[in-house]
Write a protein that holds these residues in place. Structure first.
Motif, short mmCIF file in Angstrom:
data_model
loop_
_atom_site.label_atom_id
_atom_site.label_comp_id
_atom_site.label_asym_id
_atom_site.label_seq_id
_atom_site.Cartn_x
_atom_site.Cartn_y
_atom_site.Cartn_z
N PRO A 182 -7.34 -36.24 -2.90
CA PRO A 182 -8.20 -35.37 -2.09
C PRO A 182 -7.80 -35.28 -0.62
CG PRO A 182 -9.53 -36.68 -3.59
CD PRO A 182 -8.14 -37.22 -3.67
N GLN A 183 -7.09 -36.29 -0.10
CA GLN A 183 -6.65 -36.25 1.29
C GLN A 183 -5.78 -35.03 1.56
OE1 GLN A 183 -8.62 -38.21 3.25
NE2 GLN A 183 -6.81 -38.99 4.30
N PHE A 184 -5.02 -34.61 0.56
CA PHE A 184 -4.10 -33.49 0.73
C PHE A 184 -4.83 -32.15 0.84
CE2 PHE A 184 -1.43 -36.78 -1.04
CZ PHE A 184 -0.22 -36.62 -0.40
N THR A 185 -6.13 -32.11 0.53
CA THR A 185 -6.88 -30.86 0.58
C THR A 185 -7.76 -30.73 1.80
OG1 THR A 185 -8.84 -31.68 -0.62
CG2 THR A 185 -6.97 -30.93 -1.94
N ARG A 186 -7.95 -31.79 2.56
CA ARG A 186 -8.96 -31.81 3.63
C ARG A 186 -8.66 -30.80 4.73
NH1 ARG A 186 -9.71 -37.29 6.17
NH2 ARG A 186 -11.32 -36.11 7.30
N ILE A 187 -7.40 -30.66 5.13
CA ILE A 187 -7.07 -29.71 6.18
C ILE A 187 -7.33 -28.28 5.70
CG2 ILE A 187 -5.22 -28.78 7.62
CD1 ILE A 187 -4.00 -31.56 7.71
N ALA A 188 -7.02 -28.01 4.45
CA ALA A 188 -7.24 -26.66 3.91
C ALA A 188 -8.73 -26.32 3.86
CB ALA A 188 -6.63 -26.54 2.52
N THR A 189 -9.56 -27.24 3.36
CA THR A 189 -10.98 -26.92 3.25
C THR A 189 -11.64 -26.80 4.62
OG1 THR A 189 -11.48 -29.29 2.94
CG2 THR A 189 -11.21 -27.95 0.96
N SER A 190 -11.27 -27.66 5.57
CA SER A 190 -11.87 -27.55 6.91
C SER A 190 -11.38 -26.29 7.61
CB SER A 190 -11.53 -28.79 7.74
OG SER A 190 -10.15 -28.84 8.06
N THR A 191 -10.11 -25.92 7.42
CA THR A 191 -9.59 -24.70 8.03
C THR A 191 -10.24 -23.47 7.41
OG1 THR A 191 -7.48 -25.78 8.49
CG2 THR A 191 -7.51 -23.39 8.56
N ALA A 192 -10.48 -23.50 6.10
CA ALA A 192 -11.15 -22.39 5.44
C ALA A 192 -12.55 -22.18 6.02
CB ALA A 192 -11.22 -22.64 3.94
N ALA A 193 -13.26 -23.29 6.23
CA ALA A 193 -14.60 -23.19 6.82
C ALA A 193 -14.53 -22.63 8.24
CB ALA A 193 -15.27 -24.56 6.83
N GLY A 194 -13.55 -23.10 9.03
CA GLY A 194 -13.39 -22.60 10.39
C GLY A 194 -12.99 -21.14 10.43
N ALA A 195 -12.09 -20.74 9.53
CA ALA A 195 -11.64 -19.35 9.50
C ALA A 195 -12.76 -18.41 9.08
CB ALA A 195 -10.45 -19.21 8.55
N SER A 196 -13.56 -18.84 8.11
CA SER A 196 -14.68 -18.02 7.66
C SER A 196 -15.66 -17.77 8.81
CB SER A 196 -15.40 -18.68 6.49
OG SER A 196 -16.51 -17.91 6.06
N LYS A 197 -15.93 -18.81 9.58
CA LYS A 197 -16.86 -18.68 10.71
C LYS A 197 -16.26 -17.82 11.82
CE LYS A 197 -19.57 -21.43 13.98
NZ LYS A 197 -19.94 -22.81 14.41
N ALA A 198 -14.99 -18.10 12.18
CA ALA A 198 -14.36 -17.38 13.29
C ALA A 198 -14.14 -15.91 12.97
CB ALA A 198 -13.03 -18.05 13.64
N ARG A 199 -13.85 -15.60 11.71
CA ARG A 199 -13.60 -14.21 11.31
C ARG A 199 -14.86 -13.51 10.82
NH1 ARG A 199 -9.56 -15.72 13.60
NH2 ARG A 199 -7.41 -15.58 12.84
N HIS A 200 -16.01 -14.18 10.95
CA HIS A 200 -17.29 -13.61 10.51
C HIS A 200 -17.23 -13.18 9.05
CE1 HIS A 200 -18.38 -13.65 14.75
NE2 HIS A 200 -17.27 -12.98 15.02
N CYS A 201 -16.58 -14.01 8.25
CA CYS A 201 -16.37 -13.71 6.83
C CYS A 201 -17.64 -13.95 6.01
CB CYS A 201 -15.21 -14.56 6.30
SG CYS A 201 -14.90 -14.42 4.53
N GLY A 202 -18.36 -15.02 6.33
CA GLY A 202 -19.57 -15.32 5.59
C GLY A 202 -19.32 -15.71 4.15
N ALA A 203 -18.14 -16.30 3.88
CA ALA A 203 -17.78 -16.63 2.49
C ALA A 203 -18.59 -17.81 1.97
CB ALA A 203 -16.29 -16.96 2.41
#
Length: 367
Positions: A180-201
């Motif tokens: 799971p350590q290998f996925t942490r940057i991806a999941t946190s970046t996905a959350a940040g990108a969704s917020k910054a891009r107003h994606c609302g995913a």
């Protein structure tokens, strides 16, 4: 006295300039930083510093920012004495011929597995191809990749986002607790990108467990398959399967082989931007008889290269294909008899129906 103060100010400014030169280098479209605060600006500020540090380690950091085109932001973070992460964030409205390498589908020798935990994504690695006893040990793979797809809400200007992170760490995938350590940057970046891009995913949950990517020699009898190859009938010369589990992955694959483990057919399912990218790619080909948005029904092209069918899904059209394999040598012809064609249709039908149902899509067009 005033002259000394002025000289001291000049010296201070020169020192500051030299310090800046020490941590910022500009190379064409690249900007390379060697400073702790660089993490806050990496990939347009989409990374979470604490998460990156927690995964890659506490050493000196170097960040390289890159812009590759419309809708795509990339950066690389390297921690000395720790690990490295390459991050790409894509607005999926821009997929197509100019960004054909933008969506991760796994290694040809090691099919990627679903991330699961509510995420639409893939987890894969490039194993050693030279006979390693354990191809997924830390010193025997090149990069571990986590790729996530986000579907934006109707209020967002973005259609969807794709976040792909290639991570290199001094850890072994063989330990389930470490994966799971290998996925942490991806999941946190996905959350940040969704917020910054107003994606609302709709985001998934923290990843607590992961399967290993499937090695190319992990065969099983087709009749016992319970993942992406489940329900596909066996036939003369088609009795072995290589598959992954199902679990919301945007790309799925199933390989069918004969008793000698020579691949006979490869089936693939593409969803969301993966289907969009593949269909756009086919539209650019010179042949008229290839999958495209105007011919959603099953058809076998004249050269016998592939057959396909489609289905309507919440995230758009899905594409399902079956490719006969050249594995037995250059002189081997594609299967072309009536029995071969009938089997291809039966295999594609079973594969597409089960995959579409798992993704809550409509029934695929009948071959």
């Amino acid at each position: 006295m005033r002259r000394r103060i002025v000289l001291r100010a000049v010296v201070a400014l020169v020192a500051a300039a030299l310090a800046v030169a020490g941590y910022l280098q500009v190379h064409g479209d690249f900007q390379r930083w060697s400073d702790e605060s660089a993490l806050d600006g990496a990939c347009d500020g989409l990374l979470d510093r604490n998460t990156v540090r927690g995964v890659l380690g506490p050493g000196a950091v170097e960040v390289e920012n890159e812009r590759r085109g419309a809708g795509l932001v990339g950066c690389e973070v390297h921690v000395y004495g720790g690990g490295t992460a390459e991050i790409r964030v894509l607005d999926t409205a821009h997929v197509g011929q100019s960004l054909l390498d933008s969506l991760y589908a796994g290694s040809p020798t090691a099919p990627a597995v679903p991330v699961g935990h509510g995420w639409t994504g893939l987890f894969g690695a490039t194993p050693d191809r030279f006979g390693a006893a354990d191809p997924f040990k830390a010193d025997e793979y090149k990069k571990v990749t986590t790729s996530l797809v986000l579907e934006c809400t109707g209020e967002s200007s973005a259609k969807g986002l794709s976040v792909t992170v290639e991570t290199t760490l001094d850890r072994t995938l063989d330990d389930p607790a470490e994966r799971p350590q290998f996925t942490r940057i991806a999941t946190s970046t996905a959350a940040g990108a969704s917020k910054a891009r107003h994606c609302g995913a709709k985001l998934g949950k923290p990843v607590s467990s992961l399967d290993l990517p499937v090695n190319e020699d992990e065969y099983e009898p087709l009749r016992t398959a319970d993942g992406t190859c489940s329900g596909i009938p066996a036939a003369r010369g088609v009795v072995i399967a290589t598959e992954t589990a199902r679990g919301g992955a945007p790309y799925e694959t199933c390989r069918l082989a004969d008793a000698d483990h020579s691949t006979r057919y490869v089936l693939e399912a593409h969803y969301g931007p993966y289907a969009q990218e593949r269909l756009l790619g086919y539209e650019e080909e010179p042949h008229d008889d290839v999958p495209n948005t105007d011919t959603p029904a099953h058809h076998r092209d004249p050269d016998g290269r592939m057959s396909w069918t489609t289905a309507k899904c919440p995230g758009g059209q899905a594409l399902f294909t079956v490719h006969p394999s050249f594995e037995r040598g250059e002189n081997r012809k594609y299967p072309g008899g009536k029995a071969d064609l009938a089997y291809e249709r039966a295999a594609l039908k079973a594969f597409a129906e089960r995959s579409a149902k798992a993704h809550e899509c409509s029934a695929p067009v009948t071959p």
